[in-house]
Design a protein around this motif. Structure first.
Motif, short mmCIF file in Angstrom:
data_model
loop_
_atom_site.label_atom_id
_atom_site.label_comp_id
_atom_site.label_asym_id
_atom_site.label_seq_id
_atom_site.Cartn_x
_atom_site.Cartn_y
_atom_site.Cartn_z
N ASN A 95 59.19 32.64 34.37
CA ASN A 95 59.95 31.25 34.92
C ASN A 95 60.81 30.56 33.95
O ASN A 95 61.92 30.38 34.25
N ASP A 142 55.36 26.47 42.11
CA ASP A 142 55.32 27.92 42.40
C ASP A 142 53.68 27.80 42.81
O ASP A 142 52.82 27.55 42.32
N GLU A 143 53.55 28.23 44.20
CA GLU A 143 52.17 27.98 44.95
C GLU A 143 51.91 29.49 45.28
O GLU A 143 51.08 29.56 46.23
N ALA A 196 53.35 25.51 38.29
CA ALA A 196 52.57 26.45 39.08
C ALA A 196 51.31 26.14 39.35
O ALA A 196 50.56 25.81 38.33
N SER A 243 52.96 29.38 30.30
CA SER A 243 53.28 29.63 31.52
C SER A 243 53.49 30.97 31.99
O SER A 243 53.77 32.04 30.87
N TYR A 244 54.02 31.41 33.11
CA TYR A 244 54.16 32.74 33.52
C TYR A 244 55.62 32.97 32.81
O TYR A 244 56.58 32.06 33.04
N SER A 268 47.95 28.42 38.48
CA SER A 268 48.83 29.13 37.34
C SER A 268 48.51 30.60 37.00
O SER A 268 47.36 30.89 37.08
#
Length: 394
Positions: free
Chosen positions: A134, A209-210, A177, A130-131, A180
């Motif tokens: 976050n 998260d878009e 996300a 993941s980012y 992503s």
């Protein structure tokens, strides 16, 4: 007393915030450039395009007209209405402008969402990889990110089965996300619908998260807002609209949450930049949208070039990215340590790529992330350099 003798005690939560290795590599690249080296940057996820001319013109008019004062913490009405109209035009969704909170970038939107929803010691489920920010947004409010290993079989995304398997009495919700960062992959509509239904059953929250939703290439885009008013969605002007430094984003929340989010925004941020907000209205004009769609087509062209080239170089790309401007590539056939490989490629080939280290432990040593948010000429030169690098190295 001399300030150097003071020994401040820092908050213990800082131990939960890891360094951002993307930025460390960027600093190393800057030092090499200072020494006269030419470096190709494919690390940081920033479009090489800048704001469209109508947007720049709108910002200039706002400054000339003196529209520089504080705005409402929720954003200027014209921008909230323009965003709502965008959801209707692109996704066929009727979203009340009153549900849209304009924020100082998607980061501020995520902070507001976490401040409102994350309880102390509550777990928030998210995929690994993941980012990295976050999980740090969750940690900032004393929650705990539970990183769930998510491999190429799941498109590097959470599945409904994984959510059910990992949900516990201390789980507060999920943070997803789609598409992503770092993988450029999206969650299929039906799978996301199942996840939302599962979370809803337990009274948890779903944050999606878009910010890369405008950059989807292979399927018709959809918004998680289509799955119910209780889904909280983050978006940004940084990626599709190419306005990274303007620090402008938005948050869509249930109507009943708006007063609480507004209260938080008033205290934490006052408001997003007034100049950026007035400029942001121009993003949705037909002339601007035509520019962004041309740029989106260019991003797709770059993806369609770089993915086969990476495979030719010896990287495995187990899932072709369908959005954003990233490729998540398995480098295990080339090295047993992605971090060491990226540092060596920077020093010897002058190409910046990012190891999986930032994005979670599951893929840390095996994967690298490449950003193709740079020119086709740079991508082609990077491929040439890496081809030479691997030939010499072998």
């Amino acid at each position: 007393m001399n300030s150097s003798s003071l020994d401040l005690t820092l908050a213990s939560r800082l131990a939960n915030i890891a360094p951002f290795h993307v930025m460390e590599l960027a600093k190393m690249a800057t030092e090499l450039e200072r020494q006269g080296r030419h470096i190709i940057h494919m690390g940081i996820g920033e479009p090489d395009f800048t704001a469209a001319q109508p947007v720049i013109d709108a910002a200039a008019r706002a400054m000339a007209d003196g529209r520089l004062q504080y705005t409402s913490a929720t954003g200027i009405p014209a921008l909230r209405e323009a965003i709502a109209a965008h959801y209707q035009r692109v996704y066929g969704l009727q979203i009340a402008p009153s549900r849209i909170i304009v924020t100082a970038g998607a980061s501020a939107a995520l902070l507001l969402a976490c401040a409102a929803l994350v309880e102390k010691d509550a777990e928030v489920l998210m995929p690994d990889p993941s980012y990295p920010c976050n999980r740090h947004f969750v940690a900032a409010f004393d929650g705990k990110a539970k990183m769930i290993p998510s491999g190429p079989e799941q498109r590097f995304q959470l599945s409904d089965a994984k959510v059910r398997e990992n949900w516990s009495a201390v789980t507060g919700g999920v943070l997803l996300a789609s598409p992503s960062n770092p993988t450029g992959t999206s969650i299929p509509h039906q799978e996301l619908a199942k996840i939302v239904a599962t979370v809803r059953e337990t009274n948890g929250f779903t944050i999606v998260d878009e910010i890369y939703q405008g950059l989807t290439y292979d399927e018709e885009p959809f918004s998680a807002l289509s799955l119910g008013e209780d889904v909280i969605v983050i978006n940004s002007f940084s990626k599709y609209f190419n306005m990274t430094g303007w620090r402008l984003g938005w948050l869509v929340v249930p109507e009943k949450m708006v007063p609480q989010i507004e209260k938080l925004a008033q205290n934490l941020f006052i408001c997003a930049s007034s100049i950026a907000q007035h400029a942001g209205v121009a993003c949705f004009e037909p002339e601007s949208i035509a520019i962004y769609e041309q740029r989106k087509a260019e991003f797709k062209r770059r993806r369609d070039y770089i993915v086969p080239m990476l495979r030719e170089l010896g990287f495995k790309v187990p899932v072709t990215p369908d959005g954003a401007f990233y490729v998540y590539a398995d480098c295990s056939a080339l090295s047993d340590d992605a971090d060491r490989l990226t540092i060596d490629m920077l020093n010897r080939a002058g190409v910046v790529l990012v190891p999986g280290l930032d994005f979670g432990p599951y893929t840390a040593r095996q994967y690298i992330r490449l950003s193709y948010a740079t020119s086709m000429e740079n991508l082609q030169e990077a491929v040439n350099r890496l081809r030479h690098y691997f030939n010499v190295r072998h």
